[in-house]
Write a protein that holds these residues in place. Structure first.
Motif, mmCIF file in Angstrom:
data_model
loop_
_atom_site.group_PDB
_atom_site.id
_atom_site.type_symbol
_atom_site.label_atom_id
_atom_site.label_comp_id
_atom_site.label_asym_id
_atom_site.label_seq_id
_atom_site.Cartn_x
_atom_site.Cartn_y
_atom_site.Cartn_z
ATOM 1 N N ARG A 131 0.709 -1.245 0.016
ATOM 2 C CA ARG A 131 -0.104 -0.050 0.055
ATOM 3 C C ARG A 131 0.728 1.190 0.054
ATOM 4 O O ARG A 131 0.595 2.352 -0.772
ATOM 5 C CB ARG A 131 -0.931 -0.044 1.330
ATOM 6 N N LEU A 132 2.030 1.269 0.678
ATOM 7 C CA LEU A 132 2.911 2.345 0.819
ATOM 8 C C LEU A 132 3.582 2.387 -0.635
ATOM 9 O O LEU A 132 3.616 3.767 -0.744
ATOM 10 C CB LEU A 132 3.925 2.233 1.960
ATOM 11 N N ILE A 133 4.017 1.559 -1.117
ATOM 12 C CA ILE A 133 4.520 1.468 -2.609
ATOM 13 C C ILE A 133 3.707 2.360 -3.474
ATOM 14 O O ILE A 133 3.872 3.192 -4.246
ATOM 15 C CB ILE A 133 5.122 0.321 -2.928
ATOM 16 N N ALA A 134 2.368 1.835 -3.381
ATOM 17 C CA ALA A 134 1.455 2.277 -4.309
ATOM 18 C C ALA A 134 1.156 3.868 -4.033
ATOM 19 O O ALA A 134 0.876 4.603 -4.954
ATOM 20 C CB ALA A 134 0.237 1.512 -4.034
ATOM 21 N N GLU A 135 1.185 4.229 -2.713
ATOM 22 C CA GLU A 135 0.992 5.645 -2.489
ATOM 23 C C GLU A 135 2.192 6.509 -2.897
ATOM 24 O O GLU A 135 1.944 7.467 -3.684
ATOM 25 C CB GLU A 135 0.969 5.785 -0.914
ATOM 26 N N ALA A 136 3.283 6.083 -2.645
ATOM 27 C CA ALA A 136 4.490 6.689 -3.200
ATOM 28 C C ALA A 136 4.368 6.839 -4.876
ATOM 29 O O ALA A 136 4.680 8.107 -5.366
ATOM 30 C CB ALA A 136 5.928 5.770 -2.904
ATOM 31 N N LEU B 180 10.125 7.404 1.153
ATOM 32 C CA LEU B 180 9.823 6.131 0.376
ATOM 33 C C LEU B 180 9.358 7.162 -0.869
ATOM 34 O O LEU B 180 8.563 7.803 -0.821
ATOM 35 C CB LEU B 180 8.770 5.151 0.703
ATOM 36 N N VAL B 181 10.325 6.984 -2.147
ATOM 37 C CA VAL B 181 10.007 7.521 -3.219
ATOM 38 C C VAL B 181 10.053 6.859 -4.436
ATOM 39 O O VAL B 181 10.951 5.931 -4.361
ATOM 40 C CB VAL B 181 10.804 8.858 -3.488
ATOM 41 N N PRO B 182 9.287 7.013 -5.413
ATOM 42 C CA PRO B 182 9.681 6.070 -6.728
ATOM 43 C C PRO B 182 10.937 6.315 -7.371
ATOM 44 O O PRO B 182 11.545 7.510 -7.415
ATOM 45 C CB PRO B 182 8.451 6.690 -7.892
ATOM 46 N N VAL B 183 11.452 5.550 -8.035
ATOM 47 C CA VAL B 183 12.738 5.521 -8.829
ATOM 48 C C VAL B 183 12.378 6.016 -10.243
ATOM 49 O O VAL B 183 11.425 5.701 -10.847
ATOM 50 C CB VAL B 183 13.179 4.043 -8.839
ATOM 51 N N GLU B 184 13.053 6.987 -10.635
ATOM 52 C CA GLU B 184 13.141 7.690 -12.050
ATOM 53 C C GLU B 184 13.521 6.533 -13.151
ATOM 54 O O GLU B 184 14.335 5.732 -13.067
ATOM 55 C CB GLU B 184 14.082 8.816 -12.233
ATOM 56 N N GLN B 185 12.435 6.368 -13.985
ATOM 57 C CA GLN B 185 12.732 5.192 -15.056
ATOM 58 C C GLN B 185 13.579 6.139 -16.144
ATOM 59 O O GLN B 185 13.196 7.319 -16.718
ATOM 60 C CB GLN B 185 11.195 5.091 -15.680
ATOM 61 N N LYS B 186 14.229 5.215 -16.613
ATOM 62 C CA LYS B 186 15.223 5.923 -17.651
ATOM 63 C C LYS B 186 14.695 5.678 -19.125
ATOM 64 O O LYS B 186 13.859 4.767 -19.296
ATOM 65 C CB LYS B 186 16.638 5.105 -17.866
#
Length: 78
Positions: free
Chosen positions: A15-20, A38-44
């Protein structure tokens, strides 16, 4: 902004990953002290094959040998 304990983070990680990923800010704390965010990874962005098709052209001169002075410049012997 969500502040959760390490125990809550373990229990509700999906749930926390989905929120981030949705743009929310998630902070994981040890006790009352914030520890990590917790932050998303930037996609190349991938390279696209054929992206320059029709924009550049190579004629037969490309395959001709270089003149001696230019070749010497590439060799570092000028």
């Amino acid at each position: 902004m969500s502040v959760v304990t390490v125990h809550e983070a373990k229990t509700h990680l999906s749930r926390l990953i989905a929120e981030a990923l949705a743009g929310g800010e998630v902070v994981i704390a040890r006790g009352k002290e914030p520890a990590v965010r917790l932050v998303p990874v930037e996609q190349k962005r991938g390279r696209r094959i054929g992206a320059l098709k029709g924009k550049i052209s190579i004629d037969e001169r490309f395959f001709e040998p270089l003149p001696d002075d230019e070749l010497a410049a590439w060799d570092g012997s000028d």
